[in-house]
Every structure is written in C-alpha cells, then in structure tokens.
Scaffold this motif. Structure first.
Motif, PDB file in Angstrom:
ATOM      1  N   GLY A 176       0.932  -0.694  -0.210  1.00  0.00           N
ATOM      2  CA  GLY A 176       0.205  -0.010  -0.091  1.00  0.00           C
ATOM      3  C   GLY A 176       0.739   0.901  -0.321  1.00  0.00           C
ATOM      4  O   GLY A 176       1.942   1.227  -0.088  1.00  0.00           O
ATOM      5  N   ASN A 177       0.191   2.253   0.381  1.00  0.00           N
ATOM      6  CA  ASN A 177       1.125   3.387  -0.287  1.00  0.00           C
ATOM      7  C   ASN A 177       0.339   4.883   0.922  1.00  0.00           C
ATOM      8  O   ASN A 177       0.597   6.193   0.113  1.00  0.00           O
ATOM      9  N   LEU A 178      -0.726   3.893   2.270  1.00  0.00           N
ATOM     10  CA  LEU A 178      -0.826   5.045   2.548  1.00  0.00           C
ATOM     11  C   LEU A 178       0.142   5.637   3.458  1.00  0.00           C
ATOM     12  O   LEU A 178       1.215   5.387   4.146  1.00  0.00           O
ATOM     13  N   PRO A 179       0.058   7.170   3.369  1.00  0.00           N
ATOM     14  CA  PRO A 179       0.936   8.406   4.325  1.00  0.00           C
ATOM     15  C   PRO A 179       0.871   8.421   5.627  1.00  0.00           C
ATOM     16  O   PRO A 179      -0.118   8.312   5.733  1.00  0.00           O
ATOM     17  N   ALA A 180       1.998   8.499   6.399  1.00  0.00           N
ATOM     18  CA  ALA A 180       2.397   8.219   7.949  1.00  0.00           C
ATOM     19  C   ALA A 180       1.767   9.396   8.969  1.00  0.00           C
ATOM     20  O   ALA A 180       1.375  10.402   7.217  1.00  0.00           O
TER      21      ALA A 180
END
Length: 776
Positions: free
Chosen positions: A11-15
C-alpha cells in the motif's frame, strides 16, 4: 504492477503526522459499511475530515486486503482523462501500452484483492464514477472507498455523510474524544503550557460549537492560543460570523462556518504571509523550499523572506510539512489551496502559474542533462516527487495559447521520465496534445516528434511512430538540424529492429552512430544506440562485435556515472552469453541489469531481464522455476505494450523455453508454476528472479472465493469446472491406472457432502466470473 506481496500487505498510505481525535465510532462505522458494500463514498463539506477518516479506516483494514490499500489523491488533477493515469501511478501499474487506460486497469486488477481510496472526487465526478463502475465490474476482489463533497452516482454506491466532531454541552462533564480534545491537542502542540481546565472548558466548548465541530476549523483556531487567549479567539471569531451573516448565527451553514474560520485565519496572517499563501496555491501536490522561493518571490516578496514565511505558515497550520528522502516538502490542504487561489485572483494567478511553468521547464531541461551522469537516480526520485507539478505545468502550457512552445519543450525534455521510468502512456498523452496544438514549423516541434516516435515505438504504436519519425527526419533534413536527424534515424532503427528487419536496423543504427560521432555527442541515447545495434548483431549471430559494443557502452556509462543505459548494456551482454551457451555469465548479466532497473521502476528493462532469466533456468534444468518466471513475464509484457516486441527473435526463445520446461515436468506442475508466476506483482517477480526471497503464493482470497478448498479439493474442482467426467478427471490427475473412474468417485465420496457443496459453490463462482462459460 504494484509492490511485492509480503506478510505485511502492500500500500501507499502516508504516515499520520498527528493523532486522529474523536473519530473512533466513525472509523468503526466506515469499516462496518465497507464490509457490506464494494463502493462507499464519504461525503461532507470541505474540512470535515473525510480524507483523514478514510485513510485511518483504510489503514485499519489493511490486513483484509491481500494486495494492499492504495490512496489515489485526485485534488491536483485538472482533467478527467488523467484520472486513470493517477490511479495507475498510485498503484505502481506502469502500463506502457496504447490501449484504453480503463481497460488496462481493469485487466491488471482483475485478480487482485485490494482497497482503492479515491480522495477528493468532487471536481471529477463523471470520470471517477466511470472508473469506479468499470473497475468494480472487472475486479471481484476490489473495493472502493471514495471521498467527495457529493456522491459519485454509481449503481450500488453506499453514501455516508461524515459528521462533525461531537461538541459536548459547555456545562456537561468531561467526555473523551470530542471536539474539545482535538482543540486541546492542537493547542498544546504550539503552546505547551496550554491545558484544558475546568475554567476554560466552557469557553473552548462554545468556540467549538461556533465552529460546528469542523476539524479543520478547530485546528486553525487552536494554533492561535500561542498569541491569544481562548476568550479572545472566541470573541474575534464571533465578529467574523457577524460580518459574514448579518448576525444570524443560527442560519449559518457549515460551509460558511469553514469559510469564516479560514478567512479569519487568513486575516490573522501577516500581509506577506497572506501573499505567500495565495501564491503557493499554484503548486500541485507537494513542493520544496527552492520551488517556493523561485515561483513565489518577486513583486513584494524576497526569496529569503519566502523561506521564513513558509516556516510561519507551518506554525499556523496553513502548510503541512512532510519528510521525503530528498528533504522536507510542503503541502497546502485542498480547502486552503482553493481559498488561496480565490485570494490570488485570475490575473495574478496567470502570472504566478507562468513563473511556475518556467521554473519547472528550467529544472526539467537541467534534469534531462543530469540524467546522463552520477545524479541520475537522484534525478529520477526528484521527478517522482514532482509528478503532480509536472502535470500542472503541462496542463497550463497546453491551455494557454502563448505557452505552446513551453509545452512542447516540457513534454520533449521529459523523455527520460516517460521512457526511462515507466510512464510511456502518460508521456504519449502529453506529447500528442502538445504536437496537436503546435504549428508545423515550430522549432520545438522537431524534438517532440522524435520523442513521440520513441515513446510510440516502445508502446507498439507502429503507425504513429512511423509518422512521427518520418516527419521529424524530414524537418531535420530541411532545416539542417543534425542532432534531431541523428535521433530520428536512431529511432527508425528501433522500428526496424522490432519489425525483424535486422539488416535495415543495423544500417540505420550505424548511420545514427556516425552522426553522433561527427557531432561529438554522448548521452543516454547514444549509449542505447550501442546497445540496440548490439542486439541486432547478436540476433544476426555476430556475437563478438555485439559484445564489444556492450563493453564500450558499459565503459562510457561507468566513466559518466550513468546507470540506466548501462543496465541495458549489461542485459545485452547476458543475451550474448546465453546465445554462446555461457549460462552462468548470462544469469549474472541479467541479475545485474534487473537490480539496476528495479531502482528506476523501468518495467521494460525489468521484464527483459526476467525473460532472459527464464530462458537460463530452462537451459539449466530448472523447469518449474522457468515456468514461474515465464508466467511472471507474460503478466508484465501485457503492461509493457508489445509482448516480446512482436519479434520472432524474442518469441522463438520464449517458446523454446516453455517447451523445454513442459517436457521436463508434468503438465499440472508446469501449469501450477506458471500460474504462480502470473500471480506475482512486479516486485515479487523480481525477488523470485533474483532468488532473494522465496516465491510467495498469495493467500487465499476469502472475499472472492465463497469457501476455502483443500489442495486436493481445489485440484478436483478445477477439473469439475471444465465439465470433465470422472474418468477424464482421473486420467488428467493420473490418480490411478486401474479403475480410475471408481477411484475418483471414492475421492468425491470421501470429501463428503459439505466439501462437495464447497466445490459446487467454487465452480459456480468461477463460472459467474467467466461469463458462464465454466472456464477459469
């Protein structure tokens, strides 16, 4: 395609940069609704927290989706045709074909189990609705979580309005996770001495009520405790409401509430901060300090002031600061960007966007030169981080009549990004638009033409490539432009190479090489001419000369600190070694090329290296490994465009590899290994090819499959789905030599009623996916 399958889903969900307050019940509700629908749209006014809520809910659902949770940020897109490109980019699906983008996405997601978060759809509703409907029909394992100020209007869509934060009665007892908690946390971040006490709690509650519990409005107000008391904030905000609504607080809708909070925050900024806020609204996505200084300075702002003012806007929660590998970058929330654009005005916006376009044109033309040198990988990473701004600059150039030249130059100079980093389809889109708008005699047109021909060749758009390269060559010969002439002849040689006309290819490459040498020109294209000539010579059996050219290209690359073209030269050396029968050297060359290409996300280079490693595996007596690698390449070739370039010089070794592997193992073993390879993402295929991680079989997709079958049940069910009789199944499985039919009958009886029901459900589900044909 996307990231590798691993124990932790991709995935690529930002912190998260700070805590999400007051949303625990809402997160639970979003997760509950997503369990019962495949398309859930979170609606609500800007600033209510749709994006944060969607991201948190998606993060908590990550383990439910084998292929990950992926966020697609749409706020910066200006045209509906870019929506599929943005989705592909977010997913890492760098398809280079000339096919319809939605068709490509549907094909690549068909077997995936993932959650797609489409953020800020409101200005692209039709495009988002079309995309969601098409993908959900094609991919049974896909679910979509959208955020928008209004529903998408797609059949089956579930809409959930995001509520504001709970604001307790000022006189009520303290409650956890409310709007007051958010105010206190954000206030403490800027003023550590602040605390929510019995004395100030009623005032904070009244303030949050005035702000209608909108998180963005509360955060903007909270940062003011550094300079004002809560009472002073409440008083000033109350004055703002009176100004906007004539004193009718009861009639104030939430969008006016947010407008009041943003407008008030704007007025509390110093005049130079206000000016910078407005000018920063021309950026798309994130930007760095250097870009802010170059684009926003002048006419009342010095460059040095911009740097200090950015820090001030971060302190006031107007700008978000993000840490990236290349350093700090900054972002305006979409609501604040819209407000800034409004304050900037149409005339000033054109002026600042012109500076924005000019800034990125200068950087891109510099990056084109730095692509051939030791900063190549750094340049690639910078291009990735600036993708949204590059789109914004191109869109501006191609909608302003007097900026056509800039658009041509931008699209042409980005050849290294389009062809080098897996963005051929998007490159073809921008180049096509720029060329369509440009006059036939425009000097910048010549370069855009040969770059378009290069991109079209790699996409398999032969007719387009022929037309573009023919025009580029004719213009270059007429105008005496020897550089464009060399590039055009070179790329015509590529067309001949993939068309299997080796003699003509060699002649064109040698002609281009002579031009390059006469011009004393050395760059990535020149190195690729060495490599492509070497490939043509290798296919003609001239191995010594091919190897000499590759060694020369590697030496020139090493001297320049260049890696991208050198990886292709290393691959070609591996190809020559394979043709000579030196399998160990061939494997070493292919692995070295693959490691380099992984860094650049160059899908063409990746698939070529994996293809060669499959041939080596078959020749070394590793049939199942060869079958898995062939499966992986077949999945990736579909994304590159031309499978094996349509060339018999690539398709024949591929077919021999498959035949060799099939002959060495059972049909079932070959098929299983091949399908295992097809299931792998690009990163997982690279890991398998390099032997750096055991090949991962995706976990069973429990959302797409009605029940879990054992290995034996699945094996039988596969054949039941084909409509075979018990005897045919027995023969296929080689279960028994004698009394085969009875043996299968005993297996089916042994499975029992419940297992047979699971098989029947599995077969029915597979038939429905394949349109009732009964075939997988």
């Amino acid at each position: 395609m996307g990231s590798a399958l691993s124990p932790r889903p991709a995935g690529n969900l930002p912190a998260e940069v700070n805590t999400l307050v007051g949303r625990r019940p809402d997160i639970a509700e979003v997760k509950r609704q997503l369990s019962g629908t495949r398309l859930l749209t979170l609606t609500g006014v800007g600033g209510v927290g749709k994006t944060r809520l969607a991201a948190r809910a998606a993060a908590e659902l990550r383990r439910s989706f084998r292929d990950g949770v992926w966020l697609v940020e749409l706020a910066d897109l200006t045209g509906p045709e870019l929506v599929p490109h943005a989705v592909a980019t977010a997913l890492g699906l760098h398809d280079d074909t000339g096919r319809d983008r939605l068709e490509v996405l549907a094909e690549q997601l068909r077997a995936r189990t993932l959650l797609l978060v489409l953020d800020n759809c409101e200005h692209l509703l039709d495009a988002c609705a079309t995309l969601a409907a098409r993908l959900l029909r094609a991919a049974p394992g896909l679910r979509v979580l959208a955020t928008s100020r209004q529903p998408l209007g797609v059949a089956g869509e579930q809409v959930w309005p995001v509520p504001p934060l709970v604001v307790p009665d000022p006189a009520a007892a303290a409650q956890p996770d409310t709007a007051l908690t958010l105010f206190a946390e954000r206030a403490t971040a800027v003023a550590p001495d602040f605390a929510l006490t019995a004395e100030n709690r009623p005032t904070v509650a009244r303030l949050c009520q005035q702000l209608d519990g909108l998180p963005l409005a509360i955060e903007l107000a909270a940062v003011r405790v550094r300079a004002l008391t809560v009472g002073e904030i409440e008083e000033r905000l109350h004055d703002r409401y009176g100004l906007l609504t004539g004193g009718s607080r009861a009639a104030l809708p939430r969008h006016q509430t947010l407008r009041a909070a943003v407008d008030w925050s704007f007025e509390l900024c110093a005049p130079r901060e206000q000016l910078l806020w407005a000018r920063l609204s021309v950026f798309a996505g994130t930007f760095d300090l250097a870009a802010a200084g170059a684009v926003c300075s002048g006419d009342g702002l010095l460059v040095e002031e911009v740097f200090d003012l950015v820090a001030g806007l971060v302190d006031k929660s107007i700008l978000c600061r993000e840490d990236h590998p290349g350093g700090a970058r900054y972002r305006l929330l979409e609501t604040l960007r819209e407000f800034g654009r409004e304050k900037l005005g149409a005339a000033a916006q054109t002026t600042v966007r012109t500076k924005h376009c000019g800034h990125y044109l200068r950087l891109i033309e510099r990056a084109e030169h730095e692509w051939f040198g030791p900063r190549q990988l750094e340049t690639f990473r910078w291009l990735e981080s600036e993708h949204a701004n590059l789109r914004a600059a191109l869109e501006f150039c191609l909608t302003e009549a007097d900026r056509t030249e800039h658009g041509l130059r931008l699209a042409g100079a980005l050849w290294c990004y389009w062809a080098g980093c897996g963005y051929l389809a998007e490159g073809g889109y921008w180049l096509g638009r720029a060329l369509e708008l440009s006059p036939a005699d425009h000097p910048a047109r010549r370069k855009a033409l040969w770059v378009n021909g290069y991109v079209a060749t790699l996409q398999g758009k032969v007719d387009l490539a022929v037309a573009a390269l023919t025009e580029a060559r004719a213009l270059a010969e007429t105008d005496g432009d020897d550089v464009v002439l060399a590039y055009a002849i070179h790329r015509q040689g590529c067309l001949s190479l993939i068309g299997d006309d080796l003699d003509q290819a060699v002649e064109l490459f040698e002609t281009a090489m002579a031009h390059y040498h006469r011009l004393d020109l050395l760059d990535g294209h020149v190195l690729m001419c060495y490599v492509e000539l070497a490939v043509a010579l290798a296919f003609r059996g001239e191995f010594d000369r091919a190897a000499q050219l590759c060694h020369a290209a590697c030496a020139l690359s090493t001297a320049a600190g260049e890696r991208w073209a050198q990886a292709y030269a290393t691959f070609c050396l591996g190809l020559v070694d394979f043709c000579r029968g030196d399998l160990a050297a061939a494997r070493e060359g292919a692995c070295a090329a693959l490691r380099a290409k992984r860094d650049f996300h160059d899908l063409l280079g990746i698939v070529l290296a994996v293809e060669l490693l499959a041939w080596v595996a078959a020749a070394q007596g590793q049939p199942e490994r060869a079958a898995a690698l062939l499966g992986a390449t077949e999945a990736q070739w579909g994304a590159v465009g031309y499978p094996l370039f349509g060339s018999r010089y690539f398709t024949e070794p591929h077919a021999r590899c498959a035949d060799t592997a099939r002959a060495a193992v059972s049909a079932a073993a070959f098929t299983a290994a091949h399908e295992r390879g097809r299931d792998l993402t690009t990163e997982a295929a690279i890991d398998l090819a390099l032997g750096e991680r055991p090949p991962a079989r995706p976990r069973p997709d429990r959302t797409a499959e009605p029940s879990v079958l054992t290995r034996r049940e699945r094996q039988v069910a596969e054949l039941v789905a084909e409509g075979l009789s018990n005897k045919e199944i027995a023969d296929r499985l080689v279960i028994a030599v004698r009394t085969a039919e009875g043996h299968v009958e005993r297996i089916l009886q042994k499975l029992g009623f419940s297992s047979r029901a699971r098989i029947a459900a599995w077969v029915a589900q597979r038939r429905s996916q394949s349109g009732g044909s009964g075939q997988r």
